[in-house]
Design a protein around this motif. Structure first.
Motif, short mmCIF file in Angstrom:
data_model
loop_
_atom_site.label_atom_id
_atom_site.label_comp_id
_atom_site.label_asym_id
_atom_site.label_seq_id
_atom_site.Cartn_x
_atom_site.Cartn_y
_atom_site.Cartn_z
N ALA A 16 0.82 -1.22 0.00
CA ALA A 16 0.00 0.00 0.00
C ALA A 16 0.86 1.26 0.00
N SER A 17 1.99 1.22 0.67
CA SER A 17 2.84 2.40 0.77
C SER A 17 3.78 2.56 -0.41
N GLY A 18 4.10 1.45 -1.07
CA GLY A 18 5.09 1.48 -2.13
C GLY A 18 6.51 1.58 -1.60
N SER A 19 6.68 1.46 -0.31
CA SER A 19 7.99 1.59 0.31
C SER A 19 8.89 0.40 -0.02
N GLN A 20 10.17 0.69 -0.16
CA GLN A 20 11.18 -0.34 -0.40
C GLN A 20 11.98 -0.64 0.87
N SER A 40 15.89 2.59 10.97
CA SER A 40 17.30 2.93 10.82
C SER A 40 17.52 3.54 9.44
N MET A 41 17.88 4.83 9.42
CA MET A 41 18.11 5.52 8.15
C MET A 41 19.27 4.91 7.39
N HIS A 81 8.35 7.12 8.99
CA HIS A 81 9.73 7.60 9.13
C HIS A 81 10.53 7.28 7.87
N ALA A 82 10.39 6.06 7.38
CA ALA A 82 11.16 5.62 6.21
C ALA A 82 10.85 6.47 4.98
N ALA A 114 5.82 11.32 10.76
CA ALA A 114 5.60 9.88 10.62
C ALA A 114 4.15 9.51 10.88
N TRP A 115 3.54 10.14 11.87
CA TRP A 115 2.14 9.84 12.16
C TRP A 115 1.21 10.33 11.04
N GLU A 116 1.50 11.48 10.47
CA GLU A 116 0.67 11.97 9.37
C GLU A 116 0.69 10.99 8.20
N TYR A 117 1.85 10.46 7.91
CA TYR A 117 1.98 9.46 6.84
C TYR A 117 1.21 8.19 7.22
#
Length: 153
Positions: A16-20, A40-41, A81-82, A114-117
């Motif tokens: 759903a986020s498309g995050s990698q 962890s960035m 965060h990510a 992060a919460w808004e996302y």
């Protein structure tokens, strides 16, 4: 069985986020904090601490009836965060700041971003449930800054 359900939930939210971002599951957080998740960035990795998430859920809702929803909220926050395009700049600004209040304000901004996302990833969950978790999470930041809780909705 629960591990499989957790993996499915993680996969669904990643899709759903498309995050990698990479995701690790651990039983316990290794430090003194009561962290349910950590981003962890440097490695672009989220680690979820399952037992801490269970304890947080019990502490806030007095049961594990909504554990999977609680886990979804925590994970969505870590994805926030990510995927935060401002995170690197905010982290640099925090490192450069000599003023404790400014560091606290930046820390609050990082959490709010992060919460808004996260909220955008969770339209299927009861908003009151989500916002109770958010307010509980942000309360220590508001207290440090001696601010009234902000309406986050």
């Amino acid at each position: 069985m629960i591990q499989e359900s957790i993996r499915m939930l993680i996969d669904d939210l990643l899709l759903a986020s498309g995050s990698q971002v990479k995701v690790n599951l651990e039983e316990h957080f290794p430090g003194d904090r009561f962290a349910g998740g950590k981003y962890s960035m440097g490695s672009n990795t989220i680690t979820l601490y399952i037992e801490e998430i269970k304890q947080q859920c019990l502490q806030l809702f007095s049961s594990l009836d909504h554990f999977m929803d609680y886990l979804a909220v925590v994970f969505a926050h870590e994805i926030g965060h990510a995927e935060d395009k401002e995170l690197m700049a905010l982290a640099d600004k925090m490192d450069e700041s000599l003023n404790e209040r400014e560091r606290q304000e930046i820390a609050l901004q990082i959490e709010e971003n992060a919460w808004e996302y996260a909220v955008q990833l969770l339209p299927h969950l009861n908003p009151d449930f989500v916002y109770e978790i958010i307010e509980n999470s942000l309360e220590p930041y508001w207290e440090q800054l001696e601010q009234e809780p902000a309406l986050f909705k």
